[in-house]
Design an enzyme around this catalytic site. Structure first.
Site, PDB file in Angstrom:
ATOM      1  N   TYR A 153      15.604  24.153 -22.828  1.00  0.00           N
ATOM      2  CA  TYR A 153      14.702  24.352 -21.695  1.00  0.00           C
ATOM      3  C   TYR A 153      14.381  25.833 -21.588  1.00  0.00           C
ATOM      4  O   TYR A 153      15.276  26.673 -21.671  1.00  0.00           O
ATOM      5  CB  TYR A 153      15.372  23.870 -20.409  1.00  0.00           C
ATOM      6  CG  TYR A 153      14.510  24.039 -19.166  1.00  0.00           C
ATOM      7  CD1 TYR A 153      13.371  23.270 -18.966  1.00  0.00           C
ATOM      8  CD2 TYR A 153      14.851  24.976 -18.188  1.00  0.00           C
ATOM      9  CE1 TYR A 153      12.588  23.430 -17.831  1.00  0.00           C
ATOM     10  CE2 TYR A 153      14.077  25.129 -17.044  1.00  0.00           C
ATOM     11  CZ  TYR A 153      12.950  24.359 -16.869  1.00  0.00           C
ATOM     12  OH  TYR A 153      12.174  24.514 -15.739  1.00  0.00           O
ATOM     13  N   ASP A 248      16.485  33.047 -25.806  1.00  0.00           N
ATOM     14  CA  ASP A 248      16.404  32.829 -24.360  1.00  0.00           C
ATOM     15  C   ASP A 248      17.810  32.836 -23.772  1.00  0.00           C
ATOM     16  O   ASP A 248      18.553  31.872 -23.876  1.00  0.00           O
ATOM     17  CB  ASP A 248      15.689  31.502 -24.082  1.00  0.00           C
ATOM     18  CG  ASP A 248      15.522  31.240 -22.585  1.00  0.00           C
ATOM     19  OD1 ASP A 248      15.982  32.069 -21.770  1.00  0.00           O
ATOM     20  OD2 ASP A 248      14.927  30.198 -22.239  1.00  0.00           O
ATOM     21  N   LYS A 276      18.671  34.449 -14.052  1.00  0.00           N
ATOM     22  CA  LYS A 276      19.857  33.984 -13.339  1.00  0.00           C
ATOM     23  C   LYS A 276      20.836  35.126 -12.966  1.00  0.00           C
ATOM     24  O   LYS A 276      20.605  35.793 -11.965  1.00  0.00           O
ATOM     25  CB  LYS A 276      20.516  32.859 -14.123  1.00  0.00           C
ATOM     26  CG  LYS A 276      19.533  31.661 -14.234  1.00  0.00           C
ATOM     27  CD  LYS A 276      20.104  30.369 -14.743  1.00  0.00           C
ATOM     28  CE  LYS A 276      19.116  29.238 -14.542  1.00  0.00           C
ATOM     29  NZ  LYS A 276      18.402  28.769 -15.712  1.00  0.00           N
TER      30      LYS A 276
HETATM   31  C1  LIG Z   1      16.885  28.428 -15.925  1.00  0.00           C
HETATM   32  C2  LIG Z   1      16.318  28.678 -17.266  1.00  0.00           C
HETATM   33  C3  LIG Z   1      14.992  29.080 -17.456  1.00  0.00           C
HETATM   34  C4  LIG Z   1      13.992  29.110 -16.325  1.00  0.00           C
HETATM   35  O1  LIG Z   1      14.306  30.021 -15.359  1.00  0.00           O
HETATM   36  P1  LIG Z   1      13.639  29.863 -13.884  1.00  0.00           P
HETATM   37  O2  LIG Z   1      14.077  31.093 -13.174  1.00  0.00           O
HETATM   38  O3  LIG Z   1      14.197  28.578 -13.331  1.00  0.00           O
HETATM   39  O4  LIG Z   1      12.170  29.790 -14.082  1.00  0.00           O
HETATM   40  C5  LIG Z   1      14.580  29.445 -18.713  1.00  0.00           C
HETATM   41  N1  LIG Z   1      15.416  29.376 -19.765  1.00  0.00           N
HETATM   42  C6  LIG Z   1      16.688  28.975 -19.633  1.00  0.00           C
HETATM   43  C7  LIG Z   1      17.583  28.955 -20.825  1.00  0.00           C
HETATM   44  C8  LIG Z   1      17.170  28.581 -18.379  1.00  0.00           C
HETATM   45  O5  LIG Z   1      18.421  28.132 -18.266  1.00  0.00           O
END
Ligand SMILES: *Cc1c(COP(=O)(O)O)cnc(C)c1O
Length: 442
Positions: A153, A248, A276
């Site tokens: 994701y 990511d 995060k």
């Molecule tokens: C949470 C997450 C996102 C998206 O971040 P948001 O702040 O919710 O838009 C993107 N990549 C990874 C790996 C994530 O866990």
């Protein structure tokens, strides 16, 4: 030893009443879909406040939190230094729309911890970070295709929603209404932990792939660590084909160590995304990499990206207060050790109860998959018994333990959790699993 675990007040009457009203105003009663508890059933939580490892719902129930705002709260809720920093900044002003020294300060904390990020751009969500990194990769390489992995994701930008798992997804056909098919066709999905599939896709789209985007430890299909050598070879394949590697780290950044996990796997991404944890619980995310690449972003280069609240001073102060505390010696060792106790204990409880399951875990990330077979990719993960997970989730919640309200998410241990919390969790797990095995026997 297992002592009977306190039950929640059975009546979460006030929470229910608030949620019913919320459903009339907010879509599905929530502002992010998983919060609606659709896949686990039961009443969604309405939280009033948090403190350390605990959340308190609108009925005054205390919950031991393993969601930790999807990993952001590695220092626990209402961390005093973070709260103080936010309060102080609030008195000085919350947004100026021009540069503050705070942005430099948080940027420096990050680039020191992750030296291959030479330059960074702050944004407000992980979605913006990955979306902007892909735009930059396309702008620099002058290519259009991207490779992503099924079950990974990267936020909800159009390019990432050609979903994982089905045959359609591999063809890049949009499954989410609203994503133009022409755009979805530029996203090539391949299975995680499968290098041959990556080689194949590069052969099929020679000189057309701008970037490979990957979660270095997949944590959005449940936790799926990379196999030995996987990321290293992935990075070599990308490089050999002239594609950029975007790692990511919105979850993994500052989660397993004070910095990136890429050192653990002997890779260095061209572009890295963060989110995060770096905001200390306030909306902050970022993308960064080598200066020569980042200098293609406006105002230095033509790749446009901007944000009214980007680098917001409240958020910067929270991030600085969080990352400063994460440099404390021994902190990550302590969190990892607690997570290991939890994982070993849960494995033993699952074996005792005779329930087939896998626990994938690394650092302070873990997922219990209710399947007899190892989980190495999204297809494996999807074979899990999600009804059983839902049952386990509700039994645990009844005993005051808040796990992720989906089989396909991680549990997060924070620096605020204690050995007593782990013991309590294991006792609750024993009772929960006993309840589950007695209904399968019946
Ligand atoms: C949470 C997450 C996102 C998206 O971040 P948001 O702040 O919710 O838009 C993107 N990549 C990874 C790996 C994530 O866990």
């Amino acid at each position: 030893m297992s002592t009977a675990q306190p039950r929640l007040k059975r009546e979460r009457a006030r929470s229910r009443e608030i949620f019913e009203r919320a459903e009339k105003v907010l879509v599905g009663g929530v502002n992010s879909p998983v919060r609606a508890f659709r896949s686990v059933g039961g009443e969604p939580l309405i939280i009033e406040r948090g403190s350390g490892q605990h959340l308190y719902d609108a009925d005054g129930n205390e919950l031991l939190d393993y969601v930790c705002s999807w990993g952001a709260m590695i220092l626990g809720h209402a961390n005093p230094a973070i709260s103080e920093a936010i309060a102080e900044q609030a008195r000085r002003g919350t947004s100026f729309g021009v540069t503050t020294e705070l942005e430099l300060e948080l940027g420096t904390l990050i680039t020191r911890a992750i030296p291959f990020i030479e330059k960074i751009r702050f944004v407000s969500s992980g979605t913006e970070a990955t979306m902007s990194a892909v735009r930059l990769a396309r702008g620099v390489t002058k290519r259009d295709f991207i490779v992503k992995f099924e079950g990974c994701y990267h936020g909800h930008a159009d390019s990432f929603l050609s979903q994982a798992g089905s045959g359609l997804a591999t063809l890049g056909i949009a499954e989410c209404p609203g994503v133009p098919a022409a755009l979805a066709a530029l996203t090539l999905n391949v299975p995680y932990n499968d290098l041959k599939a990556v080689e194949r896709v590069f052969l099929q789209h020679k000189d057309k792939i701008a970037a490979v985007i990957v979660e270095p430890i997949a944590a959005n299909m449940g936790v799926v660590p990379p196999e030995a050598g996987y990321l290293k070879v992935l990075s070599e394949i990308s490089k050999r084909n002239g594609a950029l590697l975007i790692v990511d780290e919105v979850i993994t950044g500052f989660r397993l160590r004070n910095g990136s996990v890429q050192e653990l796997f002997d890779i260095e991404a061209d572009l890295t995304t963060l989110g995060k944890i770096i905001g200390g619980g306030v909306p902050v995310a970022a993308y960064g990499g080598r200066a020569e690449l980042m200098d293609h972003v406006a105002p230095l280069g033509p790749v446009y990206q901007a944000g009214t609240l980007a680098g917001n001073p409240l958020a910067m102060r929270a991030g600085i207060a969080a990352l400063t505390q994460l440099t404390k010696p021994g902190l990550y060792e302590q969190v990892t050790q607690l997570a290991q106790q939890l994982v070993f204990g849960l494995r033993a409880e699952l074996a005792n109860a005779g329930i087939p399951a896998q626990i994938n875990a690394i650092g302070s990330l873990a997922t219990v998959f209710f399947t007899p077979d190892p989980v190495k990719n999204y297809n494996d993960a999807k074979r899990s018994d999600t009804k059983r997970y839902a049952r386990f989730f509700r039994e645990m919640l009844d005993r005051g333990i808040f796990l992720a309200p989906s089989q396909f998410e991680a549990a997060f241990v924070s620096a605020a959790h204690t050995v007593q919390d782990i013991d309590r969790t294991l006792a609750a797990a024993r009772e929960s699993l006993e309840a589950i095995s007695s209904d399968s026997a019946a």
